[in-house]
Design a protein around this motif. Structure first.
Motif, mmCIF file in Angstrom:
data_model
loop_
_atom_site.group_PDB
_atom_site.id
_atom_site.type_symbol
_atom_site.label_atom_id
_atom_site.label_comp_id
_atom_site.label_asym_id
_atom_site.label_seq_id
_atom_site.Cartn_x
_atom_site.Cartn_y
_atom_site.Cartn_z
ATOM 1 N N VAL A 1 0.840 -1.196 0.000
ATOM 2 C CA VAL A 1 0.000 0.000 0.000
ATOM 3 C C VAL A 1 0.877 1.250 0.000
ATOM 4 C CG1 VAL A 1 -1.680 1.321 1.332
ATOM 5 C CG2 VAL A 1 -1.948 -1.137 1.113
ATOM 6 N N ARG A 2 1.937 1.257 0.808
ATOM 7 C CA ARG A 2 2.812 2.431 0.873
ATOM 8 C C ARG A 2 3.469 2.720 -0.480
ATOM 9 N NH1 ARG A 2 4.882 0.077 5.992
ATOM 10 N NH2 ARG A 2 3.870 1.179 7.740
ATOM 11 N N LYS A 3 3.748 1.668 -1.236
ATOM 12 C CA LYS A 3 4.415 1.845 -2.531
ATOM 13 C C LYS A 3 3.449 2.210 -3.652
ATOM 14 C CE LYS A 3 8.033 -1.461 -1.281
ATOM 15 N NZ LYS A 3 8.591 -2.824 -1.520
ATOM 16 N N SER A 4 2.156 2.146 -3.385
ATOM 17 C CA SER A 4 1.182 2.473 -4.421
ATOM 18 C C SER A 4 1.088 3.985 -4.604
ATOM 19 C CB SER A 4 -0.184 1.903 -4.050
ATOM 20 O OG SER A 4 -0.686 2.527 -2.889
ATOM 21 N N ARG B 1 1.062 17.321 -1.350
ATOM 22 C CA ARG B 1 2.432 17.728 -1.001
ATOM 23 C C ARG B 1 2.952 16.918 0.186
ATOM 24 N NH1 ARG B 1 1.421 22.711 -0.729
ATOM 25 N NH2 ARG B 1 1.352 23.008 1.551
ATOM 26 N N TYR B 2 2.104 16.686 1.171
ATOM 27 C CA TYR B 2 2.498 15.869 2.329
ATOM 28 C C TYR B 2 2.820 14.445 1.898
ATOM 29 C CZ TYR B 2 2.107 13.095 6.603
ATOM 30 O OH TYR B 2 2.347 12.206 7.618
ATOM 31 N N ASP B 3 2.004 13.893 0.997
ATOM 32 C CA ASP B 3 2.199 12.512 0.562
ATOM 33 C C ASP B 3 3.532 12.346 -0.162
ATOM 34 O OD1 ASP B 3 1.629 9.841 0.057
ATOM 35 O OD2 ASP B 3 0.575 10.280 -1.816
ATOM 36 N N ARG B 4 3.954 13.388 -0.910
ATOM 37 C CA ARG B 4 5.208 13.297 -1.674
ATOM 38 C C ARG B 4 6.441 13.539 -0.800
ATOM 39 N NH1 ARG B 4 2.244 16.724 -5.183
ATOM 40 N NH2 ARG B 4 3.582 18.462 -4.519
ATOM 41 N N ALA B 5 6.252 14.063 0.392
ATOM 42 C CA ALA B 5 7.389 14.443 1.237
ATOM 43 C C ALA B 5 8.087 13.211 1.816
ATOM 44 C CB ALA B 5 6.899 15.351 2.368
ATOM 45 N N GLY B 6 9.336 13.420 2.210
ATOM 46 C CA GLY B 6 10.082 12.366 2.876
ATOM 47 C C GLY B 6 9.703 12.285 4.352
ATOM 48 N N ALA B 7 10.260 11.305 5.037
ATOM 49 C CA ALA B 7 9.883 11.066 6.434
ATOM 50 C C ALA B 7 10.208 12.259 7.328
ATOM 51 C CB ALA B 7 10.584 9.807 6.948
ATOM 52 N N THR B 8 11.381 12.854 7.152
ATOM 53 C CA THR B 8 11.775 13.992 7.992
ATOM 54 C C THR B 8 10.869 15.181 7.753
ATOM 55 O OG1 THR B 8 14.079 13.258 7.953
ATOM 56 C CG2 THR B 8 13.657 15.543 8.594
ATOM 57 N N GLU B 9 10.577 15.450 6.494
ATOM 58 C CA GLU B 9 9.704 16.589 6.166
ATOM 59 C C GLU B 9 8.289 16.357 6.681
ATOM 60 O OE1 GLU B 9 8.247 19.212 2.271
ATOM 61 O OE2 GLU B 9 9.725 17.601 2.043
ATOM 62 N N LYS B 10 7.803 15.123 6.574
ATOM 63 C CA LYS B 10 6.472 14.805 7.089
ATOM 64 C C LYS B 10 6.391 15.071 8.593
ATOM 65 C CE LYS B 10 4.913 11.352 3.729
ATOM 66 N NZ LYS B 10 4.590 9.932 3.466
ATOM 67 N N THR C 1 -3.483 3.623 5.937
ATOM 68 C CA THR C 1 -2.067 3.357 6.165
ATOM 69 C C THR C 1 -1.324 4.639 6.506
ATOM 70 O OG1 THR C 1 -2.173 1.475 4.645
ATOM 71 C CG2 THR C 1 0.014 2.336 5.150
ATOM 72 N N MET C 2 -1.692 5.751 5.882
ATOM 73 C CA MET C 2 -1.100 7.042 6.227
ATOM 74 C C MET C 2 -1.373 7.384 7.695
ATOM 75 S SD MET C 2 -2.025 9.339 2.855
ATOM 76 C CE MET C 2 -1.126 10.799 3.380
ATOM 77 N N LEU C 3 -2.606 7.188 8.124
ATOM 78 C CA LEU C 3 -2.966 7.477 9.511
ATOM 79 C C LEU C 3 -2.236 6.545 10.473
ATOM 80 C CD1 LEU C 3 -6.785 8.093 9.014
ATOM 81 C CD2 LEU C 3 -5.101 9.800 9.734
ATOM 82 N N HIS C 4 -2.113 5.294 10.062
ATOM 83 C CA HIS C 4 -1.355 4.344 10.893
ATOM 84 C C HIS C 4 0.078 4.816 11.078
ATOM 85 C CE1 HIS C 4 0.753 0.723 12.171
ATOM 86 N NE2 HIS C 4 1.543 0.895 11.126
#
Length: 491
Positions: A53-56, A79-88, A124-127
């Motif tokens: 799911v994360r890779k979709s 924009r949030y979805d495209r960001a990396g872990a640190t930026e998120k 999955t994003m919320l998780h």
């Protein structure tokens, strides 16, 4: 919706099955144990599904045409979805954090159930937002969810109620159940407030899925969510008064076909219930809980110390808060306790619980009324294996009292062996008691032989019932040991 993962139904279980720490009625924080490292195959399937799911990829712009989100909101979420872990992490800790979480909840609330790919992705994003190990970060992120209630009174739990309600249908999607209950568990564990109506729904939902004995997937989801619900004292009462939830918890504990993890989690739930004295006093009478817990102690590998810990903690609570000492002994715990004491445990709390249980047993055995109860039982000729029969302390403290009325109790026991037509358990207990009398009394062998007990036991060694045969053999062995000891002393 674009997707790069298969839509096959997968099994459901929680990755949130660790005990963590639970705040209890007395305001003490109980350091709870981790789930044993026996990971069911279903959990592995779900984690593989989560990675897919994360890779979709999701085309967020399509939400504009559905009026679920505005152009600006679509841009913020994209924009949030495209960001990396640190930026998120930085975005979530900023002023846009509550807004972003609110947008995700709105998508769950308003999107059609048929848009399963979208629901998968947002869940999955919320998780990923709530599934953080750092306590400070976790508290901050739980606050994001709590803040969403200002924009929509149904947030944060309402969208999950909607999805879990849909799970009652024939079209239930296991991954949606898995992720929905997982996020809800995290929020409850983080003390995010929920309404009485929402609490009632979750308790009822868990009770309903606990009853699905042939659906292990959803039982994992239900028992994992229930673990978190029952850390709240008010919800224990609510669950207890639910029609059948507790009954099915005990069935899970007593089942010899369930994975050790689900047995552990079900025991954790009854442990939480046992902190309420009003509930603890009724637990064993409603369902035979204590025998089920003792059987777990007998049958579980010693490697799973966390299972032993939560079982022993539950039994200790039942004795101290529920006054179930007699149930503990009647279940055969006296035979298990010395074996557990003799082991070396890595977990220091196990020794603490064992000591508490040992003290409870000693207190019970010293009750002055015990021999009176035993005498009434023997005279009624309805014997059942119970506390007094198996207690070494009972026999040593009361053996001289058997001289009452010319050894009347011993005569009754022998009569039970020779009169015929007695139930198997009555015969087994009578054999046991005669053997114990011989073992403890200095002249026990001679007294039993004089009363005809030895001949009665020898005749039962040829009984058709193999259990009666075994009981008679054990008693005869005690007589023979006494005979060998007597010869040794003479020599």
């Amino acid at each position: 919706w674009d997707r790069t993962f298969p839509m096959s139904k997968v099994a459901s279980a929680h990755d949130d099955g660790r005990e963590g720490r639970s705040t209890l009625d007395d305001k003490k924080t109980v350091a709870a144990a981790e789930v044993p490292t026996v990971t069911p195959f279903q959990v592995l399937q779900q984690e593989e599904m989560t990675d897919r799911v994360r890779k979709s990829q999701v085309d967020w712009t399509r939400l504009r045409t559905t009026s679920i989100l505005s152009d600006a909101e679509v841009e913020l979420l994209s924009r949030y979805d495209r960001a990396g872990a640190t930026e998120k992490a930085m975005v979530l800790s900023g002023t846009d954090g509550p807004t972003l979480v609110g947008l995700m909840l709105r998508v769950l609330k308003l999107s059609p159930q048929s848009k399963v790919e979208l629901l998968y992705y947002v869940l999955t994003m919320l998780h990923d937002i709530v599934a953080v190990e750092d306590p400070a970060v976790a508290r901050a992120r739980h606050g994001l969810f709590a803040a969403t209630a200002r924009a929509d009174a149904s947030f944060p739990y309402g969208p999950f109620v909607r999805l879990m309600n849909a799970s009652e249908s024939a079209e239930r999607d296991d991954y949606i159940v898995y992720r929905s209950t997982g996020v809800v568990s995290r929020l409850i564990d983080g003390d995010v407030a929920l309404s009485e109506e929402e609490a009632g729904f979750f308790v009822k939902w868990c009770s309903s899925y606990l009853s699905k004995l042939f659906d292990v997937k959803t039982q994992y989801a239900a028992v994992s969510l229930l673990q978190k619900l029952l850390t709240r004292p008010a919800l224990r009462e609510l669950f207890w008064h639910n029609a059948s939830g507790y009954d099915f918890l005990v069935r899970l504990i007593s089942s010899d076909t369930r994975p050790i993890q689900i047995v552990y989690q079900a025991t954790f739930c009854v442990w939480m219930l046992s902190f309420s004295p009003a509930i603890a006093t009724q637990m064993d009478s409603r369902q035979p809980l204590v025998p089920s817990l003792v059987e777990v102690l007998r049958s579980t590998s010693k490697d799973y110390e966390k299972v032993f810990r939560v079982v022993l903690a539950t039994l200790a609570n039942l004795c101290s808060k529920g006054n179930l000492n007699s149930s503990l002994v009647n279940s055969g715990y006296l035979r298990v306790h010395p074996l557990l004491i003799a082991r070396t445990w890595k977990d220091a709390d196990i020794a603490t619980h064992l000591e508490a249980l040992g003290e409870a047993l000693r207190s019970f055995e010293s009750d002055e009324s015990t021999f009176g109860l035993y005498r009434e039982e023997v005279l009624s000729e309805t014997l059942k294996m119970s506390a007094v029969h198996e207690s070494d302390a009972f026999w040593r403290q009361n053996v001289d009292k058997f001289a009452w009325e010319d050894y009347r109790l011993l005569r009754v026991l022998i009569h039970l062996l020779t009169s015929g037509g007695r139930p198997s358990e009555v015969l087994q207990v009578a054999c046991w008691d005669l053997g114990e009398f011989v073992r403890v009394h200095p002249n026990g062998k001679r007294i039993i032989e004089t009363l005809g007990g030895k001949l009665a036991l020898m005749s039962l060694m040829e009984a058709e019932d193999v259990d009666v045969q075994a009981a008679a053999l054990v008693a005869m062995q005690k007589i023979m040991v006494k005979q060998v000891d007597a010869l040794a002393r003479r020599g």
